[in-house]
Design an enzyme around this catalytic site. Structure first.
Site, PDB file in Angstrom:
ATOM      1  N   HIS A 121      74.447  70.915 183.014  1.00 46.72           N
ATOM      2  CA  HIS A 121      75.347  71.856 183.694  1.00 46.72           C
ATOM      3  C   HIS A 121      75.692  73.039 182.777  1.00 46.72           C
ATOM      4  O   HIS A 121      75.767  74.181 183.218  1.00 46.72           O
ATOM      5  CB  HIS A 121      76.623  71.153 184.165  1.00 46.72           C
ATOM      6  CG  HIS A 121      76.348  70.034 185.135  1.00 46.72           C
ATOM      7  ND1 HIS A 121      77.294  69.114 185.479  1.00 46.72           N
ATOM      8  CD2 HIS A 121      75.224  69.705 185.835  1.00 46.72           C
ATOM      9  CE1 HIS A 121      76.755  68.252 186.349  1.00 46.72           C
ATOM     10  NE2 HIS A 121      75.502  68.590 186.563  1.00 46.72           N
ATOM     11  N   HIS A 129      73.754  71.592 194.380  1.00 43.51           N
ATOM     12  CA  HIS A 129      73.942  71.054 193.032  1.00 43.51           C
ATOM     13  C   HIS A 129      72.605  70.675 192.399  1.00 43.51           C
ATOM     14  O   HIS A 129      72.415  70.833 191.193  1.00 43.51           O
ATOM     15  CB  HIS A 129      74.888  69.851 193.014  1.00 43.51           C
ATOM     16  CG  HIS A 129      75.110  69.370 191.619  1.00 43.51           C
ATOM     17  ND1 HIS A 129      75.971  70.001 190.747  1.00 43.51           N
ATOM     18  CD2 HIS A 129      74.499  68.393 190.894  1.00 43.51           C
ATOM     19  CE1 HIS A 129      75.897  69.423 189.566  1.00 43.51           C
ATOM     20  NE2 HIS A 129      75.007  68.439 189.623  1.00 43.51           N
ATOM     21  N   ASP A 179      71.217  71.814 188.822  1.00 43.89           N
ATOM     22  CA  ASP A 179      70.640  70.922 187.802  1.00 43.89           C
ATOM     23  C   ASP A 179      69.255  71.413 187.375  1.00 43.89           C
ATOM     24  O   ASP A 179      68.932  71.428 186.183  1.00 43.89           O
ATOM     25  CB  ASP A 179      70.463  69.509 188.376  1.00 43.89           C
ATOM     26  CG  ASP A 179      71.731  68.681 188.309  1.00 43.89           C
ATOM     27  OD1 ASP A 179      72.644  69.010 187.543  1.00 43.89           O
ATOM     28  OD2 ASP A 179      71.774  67.659 189.037  1.00 43.89           O
ATOM     29  N   HIS A 216      65.896  64.863 186.802  1.00 42.06           N
ATOM     30  CA  HIS A 216      65.740  65.377 185.438  1.00 42.06           C
ATOM     31  C   HIS A 216      64.389  64.978 184.824  1.00 42.06           C
ATOM     32  O   HIS A 216      63.791  65.751 184.093  1.00 42.06           O
ATOM     33  CB  HIS A 216      66.881  64.875 184.563  1.00 42.06           C
ATOM     34  CG  HIS A 216      68.225  65.220 185.124  1.00 42.06           C
ATOM     35  ND1 HIS A 216      68.611  66.521 185.358  1.00 42.06           N
ATOM     36  CD2 HIS A 216      69.269  64.455 185.514  1.00 42.06           C
ATOM     37  CE1 HIS A 216      69.839  66.521 185.855  1.00 42.06           C
ATOM     38  NE2 HIS A 216      70.257  65.286 185.962  1.00 42.06           N
TER      39      HIS A 216
HETATM   40 ZN   LIG Z   1      74.159  67.648 187.902  1.00 39.94          ZN
END
Ligand SMILES: [Zn+2]
Length: 311
Positions: free
Chosen positions: A78, A241, A245, A268
């Site tokens: 973030h 969101h 990310d 991720h």
């Molecule tokens: Zn996040």
């Protein structure tokens, strides 16, 4: 010309780690030209530097973690997203624990912190990574296909889709498309919060994750609905969101990307695999600079001036 940027002065804040639940002090400090973003664990006997690089990303379970030996800094995405949004190239990030504080679960607090320090233009051209050919990563898991790719594009745009079988998420949209030629990161992306499900909370805690999570730093859902009384900040806050990310994960390249990013259910791990594959293929990208703003992608020029004017 588009120059590199750092902060005008040091800024500090305190928060808690989402996964550890412990208190963390965070300081953001100006750094010289070509330093990049360097995380520093100042709670160790000797401070340990963890420079941001695609191949320094270790554990990607639930967050992006930088690792050097036994020393880690996790949940960096973030803050990195905010740095990407404001075009910060050079920065020291000092932390007193192994996790960046979660703050309100979005990038908004970091944007505010960076803006309150002020953005300083430096005496060197800003470097961009321009995508020259398509690079893609696919990952099949039990729940279905995940993928992420970058394509050549003169600007930066993203297309992201999620696939959650949940009535509240489905009602808000599972796809977001953003072209930063027309969209402001600060207004339209930075405030989107992370989210979690009540039924996952216990399992996460057993894995030593999610201990600091609460309605103050996440959108929390039960099987049917959103539990936060104030509802959502954006109509499509969940998928937005994920875009936030991804912007943070891509910034581990060390420079802003000129290209189009698209992804489906990419977390991720897939994002990191994508940037490593891109970097490993020297024909897929090149470093570019712009001594003349009039030939730079419009969105980068606008964001550049927005960040400088926001003081
Ligand atoms: Zn996040």
């Amino acid at each position: 010309m588009l120059r590199q940027r750092t902060l005008k002065k040091i800024v500090k804040t305190t928060g808690i780690g989402l996964h550890s639940g412990t208190k963390v002090e965070l300081s953001l400090r100006p750094a010289a030209v070509d330093t990049g973003i360097v995380f520093r664990r100042i709670d160790q006997a000797e401070p340990v530097d963890l420079p941001l690089r695609a191949d320094a990303v270790g554990d990607t379970r639930m967050a992006t973690t930088l690792q050097k030996g036994d020393v880690r800094v996790s949940t960096v995405e973030h803050l990195l997203s905010a740095c990407a949004g404001l075009g910060i190239d050079n920065l020291y990030v000092d932390v007193t624990a192994e996790e960046i504080p979660i703050m309100d679960g979005s990038a908004a607090t970091f944007v505010f912190l960076l803006q309150s320090a002020g953005v300083e233009e430096q005496d060197a051209l800003k470097k961009f990574i321009r995508v020259k050919k398509m690079v893609e990563v696919r990952d099949s898991d039990r729940g279905g296909e995940k993928w992420a790719r970058v394509d050549p594009y003169f600007g930066f745009k993203m297309s992201y889709s999620i696939d959650f079988a949940h009535p509240a998420i489905d009602a808000t949209g599972q796809v977001v498309e953003i072209d930063f030629a027309d969209v402001s990161y600060v207004k339209d992306v930075a405030r989107a919060r992370t989210f979690g499900f009540m039924h996952d909370a216990e399992a996460l805690r057993a894995m030593g994750l999610g201990r600091g999570g609460s309605l103050d730093n996440a959108i929390v859902l039960d099987e049917y609905r959103i539990l936060n009384h104030d509802g959502l900040r954006y109509e499509d806050e969940f998928v937005r969101h994920k875009a936030l990310d991804a912007i943070g994960d891509l910034y581990a390249l060390g420079h802003p990307l000129i290209g189009a990013y698209s992804a489906h259910r990419s977390g991720h791990a897939v994002n990191n695999a994508l940037i490593r594959k891109l970097i490993d293929d020297s024909e897929a990208w090149e470093i570019v600079t712009f001594s003349d703003e009039s030939v730079a992608p419009r969105g980068f020029v606008r964001a550049h001036h927005e960040a400088l004017a926001a003081l």
